[in-house]
Design a protein around this motif. Structure first.
Motif, PDB file in Angstrom:
ATOM      1  N   LEU A   1      36.066   9.745  53.416  1.00  0.00           N
ATOM      2  CA  LEU A   1      34.838   9.065  54.171  1.00  0.00           C
ATOM      3  C   LEU A   1      34.104  10.256  55.035  1.00  0.00           C
ATOM      4  CD1 LEU A   1      36.156   5.752  55.247  1.00  0.00           C
ATOM      5  CD2 LEU A   1      34.769   6.365  53.198  1.00  0.00           C
TER       6      LEU A   1
ATOM      7  N   LEU B   1      30.494   2.268  54.556  1.00  0.00           N
ATOM      8  CA  LEU B   1      31.837   2.778  54.293  1.00  0.00           C
ATOM      9  C   LEU B   1      32.606   3.163  55.565  1.00  0.00           C
ATOM     10  CD1 LEU B   1      30.647   4.979  51.114  1.00  0.00           C
ATOM     11  CD2 LEU B   1      31.918   3.002  51.016  1.00  0.00           C
ATOM     12  N   ARG B   2      31.986   3.557  56.511  1.00  0.00           N
ATOM     13  CA  ARG B   2      32.701   3.982  57.636  1.00  0.00           C
ATOM     14  C   ARG B   2      33.167   2.671  58.430  1.00  0.00           C
ATOM     15  NH1 ARG B   2      34.101   9.185  59.105  1.00  0.00           N
ATOM     16  NH2 ARG B   2      32.232  10.606  59.195  1.00  0.00           N
TER      17      ARG B   2
ATOM     18  N   CYS C   1      35.690   1.386  50.017  1.00  0.00           N
ATOM     19  CA  CYS C   1      35.745   0.825  51.598  1.00  0.00           C
ATOM     20  C   CYS C   1      37.469   0.697  51.874  1.00  0.00           C
ATOM     21  CB  CYS C   1      34.982  -0.531  51.858  1.00  0.00           C
ATOM     22  SG  CYS C   1      33.158  -0.214  51.989  1.00  0.00           S
TER      23      CYS C   1
END
Length: 220
Positions: A114, A192-193, A106
């Motif tokens: 990503l 994660l995004r 992250c």
């Protein structure tokens, strides 16, 4: 059994030694269950079948022992049979390590990394068989670990994935279990995004915990 010229299944690398190739091939046979728990690994027989000397065989067996994949029993090497408590311990380590990998991803992943993780997640159509899902799943988690940008952590995580029971259970997932696992992947991609390290770490930990529950249910 293949000859030395066919070792390993992946392309040969210019800087890789014969011992490396023998080790990788033997490791793959154990991880895929082609050489099962408690089966003996006899130097002379392996050397003859692979058409190599005993030296790379001996070196490879020592490395496999260091990986925890084989053990010495009555003066010979056998494939290790993990009991319930050992499997739980292995997965507790995985929960910790993989949650850290998600947290670091992250913070450190590039936008391109990503995008690659998300694209791979989206590539699963739900129509492939379990073998395809095992390969897809391995690649998905490998991309996250790579995006954490910590090679030492990546090596330890890889070592904790080299066990037959991981593939044994995944190859027999029910359709609903595949769908549930993929839903967890999609949630992890979203975290994660959003660059949400706490949520990503928690999702990753729970994903490994769910895998452990399935293993314990199926094997014990």
């Amino acid at each position: 059994m293949p000859t030395a010229q066919e070792l390993p299944a992946e392309p040969m690398h210019a800087t890789r030694t014969l011992s490396d190739n023998v080790y990788r091939w033997l490791r793959e046979q154990i991880v895929l269950g082609k050489i099962g728990p408690n089966e003996p690994l006899v130097e002379a027989m392996i050397a003859e079948k692979l058409q190599v000397s005993r030296t790379p065989i001996r070196e490879s067996l020592q490395r496999l022992a260091a990986d925890g994949l084989i053990v010495s029993h009555r003066r010979r090497w056998i494939v290790r049979q993990h009991d319930r408590d050992e499997i739980i311990a292995i997965y507790e380590v995985r929960m910790a390590l993989e949650s850290f990998a998600a947290r670091f991803a992250c913070r450190r992943a590039t936008d391109a990394e990503l995008d690659a993780i998300a694209a791979h997640c989206d590539s699963w159509t739900g129509t492939g068989g379990n073998d395809e899902f095992v390969t897809f799943n391995d690649r998905f988690h490998h991309l996250i670990v790579e995006a954490a940008h910590n090679p030492r952590l990546a090596r330890v995580i890889e070592q904790n994935q080299l066990y037959f029971f991981n593939n044994q259970v995944a190859e027999h997932y029910l359709p609903a279990e595949v769908a549930a696992s993929q839903a967890e992947h999609e949630s992890l991609v979203e975290a994660l995004r959003e660059r949400d390290p706490d949520r990503a770490a928690d999702l990753s930990r729970r994903h490994a915990e769910d895998a452990l529950d399935l293993i314990l249910h199926r094997l014990f």
